[in-house]
Design a protein around this motif. Structure first.
Motif, PDB file in Angstrom:
ATOM      1  N   GLY A   1      20.114   9.502  18.786  1.00 34.87           N
ATOM      2  CA  GLY A   1      21.557   9.637  18.865  1.00 34.87           C
ATOM      3  C   GLY A   1      22.084  10.233  17.567  1.00 34.87           C
ATOM      4  O   GLY A   1      21.311  10.645  16.705  1.00 34.87           O
ATOM      5  N   GLU A   2      23.412  10.251  17.436  1.00 38.73           N
ATOM      6  CA  GLU A   2      24.016  10.949  16.294  1.00 38.73           C
ATOM      7  C   GLU A   2      24.043  10.070  15.043  1.00 38.73           C
ATOM      8  O   GLU A   2      25.096   9.836  14.449  1.00 38.73           O
ATOM      9  N   ARG A   3      22.876   9.575  14.664  1.00 29.39           N
ATOM     10  CA  ARG A   3      22.770   8.818  13.410  1.00 29.39           C
ATOM     11  C   ARG A   3      22.365   9.812  12.329  1.00 29.39           C
ATOM     12  O   ARG A   3      21.191   9.919  11.965  1.00 29.39           O
ATOM     13  N   TRP A   4      23.369  10.521  11.810  1.00 27.26           N
ATOM     14  CA  TRP A   4      23.078  11.701  10.981  1.00 27.26           C
ATOM     15  C   TRP A   4      22.361  11.361   9.688  1.00 27.26           C
ATOM     16  O   TRP A   4      21.490  12.083   9.241  1.00 27.26           O
ATOM     17  N   ASP A   5      22.775  10.258   9.065  1.00 30.90           N
ATOM     18  CA  ASP A   5      22.124   9.933   7.792  1.00 30.90           C
ATOM     19  C   ASP A   5      20.657   9.586   8.012  1.00 30.90           C
ATOM     20  O   ASP A   5      19.785   9.967   7.238  1.00 30.90           O
ATOM     21  N   LEU A   6      20.397   8.877   9.110  1.00 29.27           N
ATOM     22  CA  LEU A   6      18.998   8.532   9.438  1.00 29.27           C
ATOM     23  C   LEU A   6      18.196   9.803   9.749  1.00 29.27           C
ATOM     24  O   LEU A   6      17.051   9.960   9.305  1.00 29.27           O
ATOM     25  N   ILE A   7      18.809  10.715  10.498  1.00 31.77           N
ATOM     26  CA  ILE A   7      18.118  11.966  10.826  1.00 31.77           C
ATOM     27  C   ILE A   7      17.825  12.758   9.541  1.00 31.77           C
ATOM     28  O   ILE A   7      16.719  13.278   9.348  1.00 31.77           O
ATOM     29  N   ALA A   8      18.811  12.822   8.636  1.00 35.92           N
ATOM     30  CA  ALA A   8      18.606  13.544   7.368  1.00 35.92           C
ATOM     31  C   ALA A   8      17.471  12.907   6.568  1.00 35.92           C
ATOM     32  O   ALA A   8      16.659  13.595   5.952  1.00 35.92           O
TER      33      ALA A   8
ATOM     34  N   VAL B   1       0.855  -1.193   0.000  1.00 40.37           N
ATOM     35  CA  VAL B   1       0.000   0.000   0.000  1.00 40.37           C
ATOM     36  C   VAL B   1       0.889   1.241   0.000  1.00 40.37           C
ATOM     37  O   VAL B   1       1.919   1.284   0.681  1.00 40.37           O
ATOM     38  N   ARG B   2       0.498   2.254  -0.764  1.00 41.22           N
ATOM     39  CA  ARG B   2       1.309   3.476  -0.866  1.00 41.22           C
ATOM     40  C   ARG B   2       0.960   4.408   0.280  1.00 41.22           C
ATOM     41  O   ARG B   2       0.311   5.445   0.111  1.00 41.22           O
ATOM     42  N   VAL B   3       1.406   4.050   1.456  1.00 41.25           N
ATOM     43  CA  VAL B   3       1.111   4.836   2.644  1.00 41.25           C
ATOM     44  C   VAL B   3       2.420   5.306   3.267  1.00 41.25           C
ATOM     45  O   VAL B   3       3.405   4.563   3.301  1.00 41.25           O
ATOM     46  N   THR B   4       2.425   6.565   3.707  1.00 40.77           N
ATOM     47  CA  THR B   4       3.552   7.091   4.475  1.00 40.77           C
ATOM     48  C   THR B   4       3.004   7.613   5.799  1.00 40.77           C
ATOM     49  O   THR B   4       1.799   7.837   5.932  1.00 40.77           O
ATOM     50  N   ALA B   5       3.898   7.804   6.771  1.00 37.23           N
ATOM     51  CA  ALA B   5       3.423   8.192   8.095  1.00 37.23           C
ATOM     52  C   ALA B   5       4.448   9.051   8.797  1.00 37.23           C
ATOM     53  O   ALA B   5       5.645   8.969   8.524  1.00 37.23           O
ATOM     54  N   GLU B   6       3.935   9.879   9.691  1.00 30.92           N
ATOM     55  CA  GLU B   6       4.808  10.758  10.470  1.00 30.92           C
ATOM     56  C   GLU B   6       4.592  10.525  11.960  1.00 30.92           C
ATOM     57  O   GLU B   6       3.539  10.035  12.387  1.00 30.92           O
ATOM     58  N   VAL B   7       5.627  10.883  12.733  1.00 32.44           N
ATOM     59  CA  VAL B   7       5.516  10.887  14.189  1.00 32.44           C
ATOM     60  C   VAL B   7       6.053  12.228  14.665  1.00 32.44           C
ATOM     61  O   VAL B   7       6.956  12.795  14.046  1.00 32.44           O
ATOM     62  N   THR B   8       5.489  12.746  15.745  1.00 38.49           N
ATOM     63  CA  THR B   8       5.969  14.024  16.271  1.00 38.49           C
ATOM     64  C   THR B   8       7.108  13.790  17.261  1.00 38.49           C
ATOM     65  O   THR B   8       7.205  12.707  17.850  1.00 38.49           O
ATOM     66  N   PRO B   9       7.950  14.791  17.478  1.00 39.38           N
ATOM     67  CA  PRO B   9       8.989  14.652  18.505  1.00 39.38           C
ATOM     68  C   PRO B   9       8.391  14.345  19.883  1.00 39.38           C
ATOM     69  O   PRO B   9       8.920  13.500  20.614  1.00 39.38           O
ATOM     70  N   HIS B  10       7.258  15.003  20.224  1.00 38.73           N
ATOM     71  CA  HIS B  10       6.744  14.796  21.589  1.00 38.73           C
ATOM     72  C   HIS B  10       6.218  13.379  21.795  1.00 38.73           C
ATOM     73  O   HIS B  10       6.325  12.846  22.887  1.00 38.73           O
ATOM     74  N   HIS B  11       5.682  12.767  20.744  1.00 44.14           N
ATOM     75  CA  HIS B  11       5.233  11.383  20.912  1.00 44.14           C
ATOM     76  C   HIS B  11       6.404  10.405  20.978  1.00 44.14           C
ATOM     77  O   HIS B  11       6.219   9.243  21.356  1.00 44.14           O
ATOM     78  N   LEU B  12       7.606  10.872  20.623  1.00 43.85           N
ATOM     79  CA  LEU B  12       8.797  10.021  20.731  1.00 43.85           C
ATOM     80  C   LEU B  12       9.444  10.123  22.109  1.00 43.85           C
ATOM     81  O   LEU B  12      10.350   9.372  22.429  1.00 43.85           O
ATOM     82  N   LEU B  13       8.994  11.112  22.912  1.00 42.65           N
ATOM     83  CA  LEU B  13       9.718  11.386  24.158  1.00 42.65           C
ATOM     84  C   LEU B  13       8.826  11.397  25.396  1.00 42.65           C
ATOM     85  O   LEU B  13       9.254  10.972  26.463  1.00 42.65           O
ATOM     86  N   LEU B  14       7.598  11.887  25.273  1.00 41.59           N
ATOM     87  CA  LEU B  14       6.786  12.169  26.463  1.00 41.59           C
ATOM     88  C   LEU B  14       5.660  11.135  26.612  1.00 41.59           C
ATOM     89  O   LEU B  14       5.211  10.554  25.631  1.00 41.59           O
TER      90      LEU B  14
ATOM     91  N   LEU C   1      10.244   4.274  13.726  1.00 43.57           N
ATOM     92  CA  LEU C   1      10.936   5.369  13.045  1.00 43.57           C
ATOM     93  C   LEU C   1      12.302   4.889  12.550  1.00 43.57           C
ATOM     94  O   LEU C   1      12.721   5.203  11.437  1.00 43.57           O
ATOM     95  N   ILE C   2      13.002   4.122  13.384  1.00 40.85           N
ATOM     96  CA  ILE C   2      14.311   3.616  12.989  1.00 40.85           C
ATOM     97  C   ILE C   2      14.163   2.652  11.814  1.00 40.85           C
ATOM     98  O   ILE C   2      14.875   2.723  10.825  1.00 40.85           O
ATOM     99  N   GLU C   3      13.156   1.787  11.905  1.00 40.58           N
ATOM    100  CA  GLU C   3      12.908   0.770  10.888  1.00 40.58           C
ATOM    101  C   GLU C   3      12.409   1.354   9.568  1.00 40.58           C
ATOM    102  O   GLU C   3      12.590   0.760   8.508  1.00 40.58           O
ATOM    103  N   GLY C   4      11.693   2.472   9.643  1.00 41.93           N
ATOM    104  CA  GLY C   4      11.120   3.055   8.434  1.00 41.93           C
ATOM    105  C   GLY C   4       9.641   2.760   8.253  1.00 41.93           C
ATOM    106  O   GLY C   4       9.053   3.164   7.256  1.00 41.93           O
ATOM    107  N   VAL C   5       9.045   2.042   9.194  1.00 35.63           N
ATOM    108  CA  VAL C   5       7.582   1.874   9.144  1.00 35.63           C
ATOM    109  C   VAL C   5       6.936   3.254   9.274  1.00 35.63           C
ATOM    110  O   VAL C   5       5.944   3.559   8.631  1.00 35.63           O
ATOM    111  N   ILE C   6       7.516   4.085  10.110  1.00 34.81           N
ATOM    112  CA  ILE C   6       7.187   5.512  10.130  1.00 34.81           C
ATOM    113  C   ILE C   6       8.278   6.219   9.344  1.00 34.81           C
ATOM    114  O   ILE C   6       9.472   6.042   9.617  1.00 34.81           O
ATOM    115  N   ASP C   7       7.852   7.005   8.342  1.00 40.12           N
ATOM    116  CA  ASP C   7       8.793   7.552   7.373  1.00 40.12           C
ATOM    117  C   ASP C   7       9.499   8.803   7.849  1.00 40.12           C
ATOM    118  O   ASP C   7      10.643   9.044   7.489  1.00 40.12           O
TER     119      ASP C   7
END
Lengths: 306, 421
Positions: free
Chosen positions: B334-341, B244-257, B288-294
């Motif tokens: 962490g400092e995974r720069w390519d992943l962050i980019a 399925v052509r689906v993409t997804a986002e997560v917010t910073p606050h849902h990753l931390l709080l 997010l790391i895996e890419g299920v969340i883009d």
């Protein structure tokens, strides 16, 4: 002593017991010809009521007056609140007037917590939304102890709309702290999914008949008929048949067991008139004990010594 | 145009090099460089792209304007932000999206790309003129009723289909409205204790499940806004596995709080979807790391003081996030720069079809980039935010990383950690 009473969870066993013992001393005043103590003379207690609640407001007012405090009644109707003043601005106004304690009744859960951040005085929760009503729990515990002689080991059923009940939340917390065991009873739609969040030892039952023979106390909660529109249960008749306390059900209780209700009652809905008026019923006593319990809370929070 | 050399910069964590920025692009020609930026110890990332920003203009200029929000974005390392449609008036016509787009150009701090409403007035009844917004100067490609769910399944199906004509995408705010009436926070142990009406995870998961099936049925693209639950991650994982052509986002606050923060009843922690449990947070990080969340998207939601300094139930939901997003992501990944980019620049630009952003920092590429000092830490002070609003949930929190400079098409928008205008 704690400064605020926002939740029954603010009370540990020692503090709660001290309040109940103090309430006992306050109750002995009621028999005297002059029902007044000079303890809080010169102190100001504000009753800040955003919801209509005549019985709770009058109870707090009587409690403060018997302790000789100056009482200001601030009701949301006919005040600046109805002109859209925020809770914060109202709080700052009360602060400027030098309120030593603010008793707040509010339709929003957590309003007393917000208020406590903006005033220097003590904040006493007189019922906030669907959260808590800690002084109700104190007067209920006081009533149980007076009637049955103890709280530790008591078996208490709280029956009805637990999901929306601030009385139930505060009672579960306080009774558990004081060693009683609580069973919540009602249709599954009106029992929270995560009851363990209130107390790990709390039990749940959907069958009132099976619970009654083992109880020392059964506390019936007011059920609002508008819950029917939200499909929590199909009809008042069905609710009453499955969860109402009528004479036949009352006979299933042990001989010594008492029946409680925080009021106001829906006679014929959650409680039959014959039950409400029976000798097991503590409903009128609860009202009288409410004044004593609130006197104890005001007295202790405002720095009185036991 | 001034030419800059970023001396000793580490591109995505690689060995230090000198990067020349000239005439709006990355260059290898070092001749005639007039400005030197000491980038020793700094990491260069492609300029961040936020697919989910509320700029509040028109309508609530007391909470944020396109200009103040743009400044906050630049300070957060962003070179492009997508402005949500729930303004007043709603961005449901070519006129309103062109106004926002023009205000963004005038501010000139980031590329402001308007998102168009899916339905007229966000009312969920009638499709807005999506084609007119697509053909407008704003060139809208993303459509969303964010703040509201497109709950009507037939309308959602039509919208998914209709935007295929101009390669548009529907960004869904997944919230089954009947399951969240009066909802104040995540439904669970904490809501039971606090007596606040619960927002059950299933209200999000049920809509995502429905929408991935609809997108699959009509062969359209779907983007899911602010995914917040472990169950949603599972639905997305299965849908992606099926193609399925689906993409997804997560917010910073849902990753931390987590929802425990509501115990203070301070509405600075009230947000929609609500903060969830620690196990949801763990599942979102993994996804997010895996890419299920883009991608990471901020859902930057500024609110005026009086809309937050009140009772929890009366407060508006939302948190500002542009100026803290990269720091939060750094603390999580962490400092995974390519992943962050990838998650904060390349993938969002790709989803939006936004040219000139999210490109590698190679000679000839548009010079949209940001420089990060990964060794710096800061204590978040709401009073120091460039946003007009102060509703950050991180007040007093120490977060890693600091944005030192941001360049938009070769011109600095931020230098020495300060906005240039």
């Amino acid at each position: 002593m704690i400064k605020h009473l926002r939740s029954a969870a603010d009370l540990d066993a020692a503090t709660a017991t001290l309040i109940l013992d103090t309430a006992g001393e306050m109750a002995s005043l009621a028999g005297r010809e002059v029902k007044k103590l000079p303890t809080l003379r010169g102190r100001t207690v504000v009753n800040l009521f955003y919801e209509d609640s005549t019985r709770t407001r009058i109870s707090f007012e009587a409690a403060a007056k018997r302790l000789s405090a100056d009482v200001i009644n601030f009701s949301a109707k006919g005040s600046s609140v109805s002109k859209g003043e925020s809770l914060k601005d109202t709080a700052l106004t009360l602060q400027a007037m030098g309120a030593d304690a603010v008793v707040i009744r509010h339709q929003a859960s957590g309003a007393p917590h917000r208020l406590a951040a903006w005033v220097d005085g003590s904040v006493i929760n007189a019922g906030d939304g669907t959260h808590e009503h800690p002084t109700q729990a104190l007067l209920d515990a006081y009533t149980m102890r007076s009637r049955l002689g103890r709280l530790d080991g008591l078996r208490v059923a709280i029956v009805g709309d637990v999901l929306h009940s601030r009385v139930a939340r505060s009672n579960v917390l306080l009774l558990t702290t004081l060693g009683a065991s609580v069973t919540l009873v009602g249709p599954p739609t009106l029992i929270p999914l995560d009851v363990a969040a209130l107390s790990r030892s709390t039990k749940v039952s959907y069958d009132l008949d099976s619970v009654l023979p083992d109880m020392d106390v059964v506390m019936m909660l007011r059920v609002q008929t508008e819950r029917m529109q939200d499909s929590f249960f199909p009809s008042a008749r069905e609710y009453s048949r499955r969860y109402g306390l009528d004479l036949a059900r009352m006979r299933r209780l042990p001989e010594h067991a008492i029946v409680m209700h925080p009021g106001p009652m829906n006679r014929g809905m959650e409680i039959a008139p014959e039950v409400a008026d029976s000798s097991r019923s503590t409903i009128v006593e609860q009202v009288a004990n409410g004044v004593s319990a609130r006197m104890a809370v005001l007295y202790l929070l405002l720095g009185g010594k036991a | 145009m001034t030419a800059y050399v970023l001396k000793g910069v580490s591109v995505l964590g690689a060995s230090p090099v000198d990067l020349v920025v000239r005439d709006g692009v990355i260059s290898s020609d070092k001749s005639g460089v007039s400005e030197v930026v000491d980038a020793d110890g700094l990491v260069a990332l492609p300029g961040l792209v936020d697919l989910h920003t509320h700029l509040r203009e028109p309508g609530r200029e007391d909470a944020e304007t396109v200009e103040t929000g743009s400044r906050a974005a630049a300070l957060g390392g962003y070179t492009a932000v997508f402005a949500m449609a729930n303004t007043s008036p709603v961005a449901d016509t070519a006129g309103v999206v062109e106004q926002v787009w023009r205000l963004g150009r005038e501010a000139g701090l980031v590329d402001v790309q308007p998102i168009g409403a899916v339905t007229v007035g966000l009312a969920g009844k009638q499709m807005a003129e999506l084609g007119a917004m697509a053909s407008s100067a704003a060139g809208v490609r993303i459509f969303s009723d964010d703040g509201h769910c497109v709950a009507d399944p037939r309308l959602m199906r039509r919208a998914l289909e209709y935007v295929k004509a101009f390669d548009g995408i529907i960004a869904q705010h997944a919230e089954e409205p009947r399951l969240t009436e009066g909802a104040q926070m995540h439904e669970g142990e904490v809501s039971t204790r606090l007596g606040l009406t619960g927002w059950p995870a299933v209200a999000e998961e049920a809509i995502i499940a429905r929408d991935v099936l609809l997108a699959e049925h009509v062969g359209s693209r779907l983007h899911v806004c602010h995914v917040s639950t472990a169950g949603s991650v599972e639905v997305l994982r299965q849908a992606k596995a099926r193609g399925v052509r689906v993409t997804a986002e997560v917010t910073p606050h849902h990753l931390l709080l987590t929802d425990e923060l509501a115990a203070s009843y301070d509405p600075v922690f009230k947000v929609n979807p609500p903060l969830r449990t620690a196990s949801d947070v763990a599942a979102l990080r993994e996804a997010l790391i895996e890419g299920v969340i883009d991608i990471v998207a901020t859902d930057h939601a500024p609110h005026a003081v009086q809309d937050k300094e009140c009772e929890w139930a009366y407060a508006r939901p939302g948190m500002v996030g542009l100026e803290t997003a990269l720091s939060v992501v750094l603390s999580v990944l962490g400092e995974r720069w390519d992943l962050i980019a990838e998650r904060m620049s390349r993938a969002p630009a790709r989803i939006a079809g936004l040219a000139g952003h999210g490109t590698d920092l190679a000679p000839g590429s548009p010079a949209n980039l940001t420089l990060v000092d990964p060794s710096a830490h800061r204590v978040v002070d709401p009073g120091e935010l460039a946003s007009r609003s102060r509703n950050t949930p991180y007040a007093g929190t120490t977060l890693p990383g600091r944005i030192v400079a941001t360049f938009l098409r070769g011109e600095p928008t931020v230098l020495d950690g300060k906005a240039v205008k």
